[in-house]
Structures are given as C-alpha cells and as structure tokens.
Motif scaffolding. Structure first.
Motif, short mmCIF file in Angstrom:
data_model
loop_
_atom_site.label_atom_id
_atom_site.label_comp_id
_atom_site.label_asym_id
_atom_site.label_seq_id
_atom_site.Cartn_x
_atom_site.Cartn_y
_atom_site.Cartn_z
N TYR A 149 0.82 -1.21 0.00
CA TYR A 149 0.00 0.00 0.00
C TYR A 149 0.86 1.27 0.00
O TYR A 149 0.32 2.38 0.09
N ALA A 150 2.16 1.11 -0.12
CA ALA A 150 3.07 2.25 -0.05
C ALA A 150 2.87 3.19 -1.23
O ALA A 150 2.72 2.76 -2.38
N ALA A 151 2.88 4.48 -0.94
CA ALA A 151 2.69 5.51 -1.97
C ALA A 151 3.99 6.29 -2.20
O ALA A 151 4.74 6.55 -1.26
N GLY A 152 4.24 6.64 -3.44
CA GLY A 152 5.31 7.56 -3.80
C GLY A 152 6.66 7.22 -3.20
O GLY A 152 7.20 6.13 -3.40
N SER A 153 7.22 8.17 -2.43
CA SER A 153 8.56 8.02 -1.88
C SER A 153 8.66 6.87 -0.89
O SER A 153 9.75 6.34 -0.65
N LEU A 154 7.53 6.45 -0.31
CA LEU A 154 7.56 5.32 0.62
C LEU A 154 7.90 4.01 -0.10
O LEU A 154 8.50 3.10 0.49
N ARG A 155 7.55 3.92 -1.39
CA ARG A 155 7.93 2.74 -2.17
C ARG A 155 9.46 2.65 -2.26
O ARG A 155 10.04 1.56 -2.17
N ILE A 156 10.08 3.80 -2.45
CA ILE A 156 11.55 3.83 -2.53
C ILE A 156 12.16 3.44 -1.19
O ILE A 156 13.16 2.70 -1.13
N ILE A 157 11.57 3.93 -0.10
CA ILE A 157 12.06 3.57 1.23
C ILE A 157 12.05 2.06 1.42
O ILE A 157 13.04 1.45 1.85
N PHE A 158 10.93 1.42 1.09
CA PHE A 158 10.84 -0.03 1.26
C PHE A 158 11.80 -0.77 0.33
O PHE A 158 12.33 -1.82 0.70
N ALA A 159 12.04 -0.23 -0.85
CA ALA A 159 13.00 -0.86 -1.77
C ALA A 159 14.42 -0.76 -1.22
O ALA A 159 15.22 -1.70 -1.35
N ASN A 160 14.73 0.37 -0.59
CA ASN A 160 16.07 0.59 -0.04
C ASN A 160 16.31 -0.18 1.25
O ASN A 160 17.46 -0.47 1.60
#
Length: 352
Positions: free
Chosen positions: A260-271
């Motif tokens: 359910y991550a949106a925008g920059s949070l998707r990048i956070i979870f990827a990192n």
C-alpha cells in the motif's frame, strides 16, 4: 574508507579530526548522552537524567546534535520551548522526533548550526548542560561525564560502526537499554563486549517500558504499526516499540504496509528490504508527508499504532482509529544510573 583510499591515492591527506580538536568548552558542567546506533533509546536516557536533575532542584537544558535539513541561514541558533517553536522553525518529522517529546515535558532544547553561539546561550539558562547526541557522533561540547547507550537487540553493533564505536570506547558509563525486551543471551553478549573493549566503564542496565493508553482495544485486531523512521531504516532494526507494543497488547496481526506504499515510501521499502511489518514515519519534505498520509489511509487495518515520539496527528490526517505508543527508561537490576548521576553532582558541588 573507500573515499579515503581514493583521496590518498591522489597524494592528498585524509584526516579525521578527533574529539579533543573539535569539542567546545562550557562554563557549566556537561553530561553527554550518546549512542552506538540510532534507536538505542538515547533520548529516553536524556529524559531520565533531566528528570532526576529536576528533582534535585537543578535546572538543566539540552543541546541537541544538529539536524541541518532546512535553510541553514535561519538555523544558526534554535531554541525550542513550546510546540509553536517546532512549527516556527518548520521542523521536519525527523527533527520533531528528537525535540517534541522533550519539549512536551518542559525541557528546553537548543539546536542549530553555530554551536559556539548555541553553547553561550544555553550557559545563560542552565546550571547543567545535557548533550543529546545524534547520528552516533561524539559530542561537540567537552563533557565532564560521558554516557553512551547500547542496544542488546543489536549486540555487536557497538564495535561495527563509526563513529558509534568511538563513543563505545570513550564512555565512562555504558547503559544497556531495553534489557526488559531483549533476549538474555544477547544481553550477555553485550556484557562480554564491554568487558573486552571498555572494561573501565561502569555498566548499567535499564528497561524501556512500553505503554499504550487503552491498549486493550487492539487485542485480536489487525494493526498498522508506525515506527520511528531512523530506527528502522538506517538503524537496521526490523521492528521498534510499536511492534513490541502490538505483541504486548495482543494484536492479531501487524499488517504488511508494503503493498500500500505511496510515492517516496515505495523507494524507502525498496532501499530497506528488511522492513516487512512496520511503516517508518518519514517526512523530510512535504510530499513525503503526503505519501505517508496516503499510505496509512490505504492500509486495511482496524487500528493504527503510532510509535514515533511525536504526535503525528498534528502533521497528517489519520482516518483509522489510532493509539500512541510511549516508552520510558526505568531502572533495572544492579547499579542505578541515578546513583552515578548523584555522585557526579556531588563532585561538582551541585548537591550535598
């Protein structure tokens, strides 16, 4: 040290300036509270010490390690005494996580970028200065007593990261926090590390008591856990106080926020792929706050458990019912931190 190698290969010098070269000298006694990693509970220890000093009738002010995320020209000297000050200085979520919980207790916090000027202002206001370290750095102000916080949930990290290892080796008092929720074998590993690397330091254990007002409401429910951002991202913790609170109060499930991550949070979870059951409270810029709000709204859950130290509802709208998680440093078995502080105050003739 890869960058150092590149510099040296070109024939230039690569220099790490040490504490004695960089520390300012204060006109009043200084206690420093630093840590070996972010998320050890350092600020909770700072609260513990401030409250003890306050009970002794001693006025202490906190100087915080810099968080230069905004316009440096307006950050020369910052003084936080009210919640309105946090708004006035346009503090990010990460800054609020360091200042807000202290200000809420009536603690004056200084920060900024010009630490000579900051120190001189703080000296006018406090009988004692508490240095609240950040980024695992050593203090900018020469301490009369160095206290460093360790985390038994990450035993071994005290010797694995710079500059946290510097703090570990310099400390006069080493505080193993969160022993109430750590495995006994991990606490023992930490004790052996202390005996091996810094045997002259006093070793003190503290608990980090987790509480949720009306926490019985989450029993058997699906919850979204929001954790302190730095602790679970570059601090490498898979969980924090919020996840432990969910277990403690009998939640049925901690919902995975990643789909359910949106925008920059998707990048956070990827990192940070180690994050599976918690949502880091990220808000370095306005759009990231919007992404956080959107992500929370999209997660199908019964309750939201907010374990960041700030009142997140002041910054974003949370549609689901929510509860705040608090944590407080308390004495544990063995020597008490308050006794060590009392001895220090007697040495400085601040108490009888």
């Amino acid at each position: 040290m890869h960058k150092a190698s590149r510099v040296l290969a070109q024939g230039a010098d690569f220099v790490l300036l040490g504490p004695e070269r960089t520390m300012l000298t204060a006109a009043v006694p200084v206690l420093s509270v630093c840590a070996v990693r972010t998320g050890c509970g350092k600020s909770g220890v700072t609260e513990y010490i401030w409250e003890f000093l306050n009970r002794q009738g001693i006025k202490a002010v906190v100087i915080r390690h810099p968080m230069p995320y905004c316009d440096l020209s307006r950050m020369r000297v910052e003084r936080f005494a009210t919640m309105e000050d946090l708004d006035r200085y346009l503090c990010t979520v990460e800054e609020r996580e360091e200042y807000e919980h202290l200000v809420a207790k009536g603690i004056v916090v200084y920060a900024g970028v010009d630490y000579e000027a900051i120190l001189r202002e703080a000296e006018k206001e406090g009988q004692v200065i508490l240095w609240d370290g950040g980024n695992n750095d050593f203090p900018f102000i020469k301490p009369d007593l160095e206290i460093v916080v360790l985390d038994p949930h990450r035993s071994g990290h005290e010797s694995r990261y710079h500059p946290g290892e510097t703090n570990f080796l310099r400390a006069q008092i080493l505080v193993a926090n969160k022993v109430d929720s750590a495995r006994k074998e991990d606490v023992e590993v930490l004790k052996r590390s202390v005996r091996t690397h810094n045997p002259r330091a006093a070793f003190i254990q503290t608990a980090s008591r987790i509480r949720v007002e009306k926490g019985d409401q989450i029993r058997g429910k699906r919850v979204l856990v929001i954790e302190d951002g730095p602790t679970v991202t570059h601090g490498e913790m898979r969980y924090g106080a919020g996840f432990l609170a969910a277990q403690q109060y009998g939640a049925a499930e901690c919902v995975d926020p990643r789909p359910y991550a949106a925008g920059s949070l998707r990048i956070i979870f990827a990192n940070y792929p180690h994050l599976e059951k918690v949502l880091p409270a990220e808000g370095y810029f306005p759009q990231q706050l919007n992404d956080l709000e959107t992500t929370i709204r999209q997660v199908p859950c019964d309750w939201v458990l907010v374990a960041t130290p700030i009142d997140l509802s002041r910054l974003i709208k949370i549609d689901q019912p929510s509860l705040r998680v608090s944590y407080r440093v308390e004495d544990w078995e063995g020597p008490k931190l308050s006794d060590s502080i009392k001895g220090f105050l007697r040495q400085k003739n601040l108490i009888d």
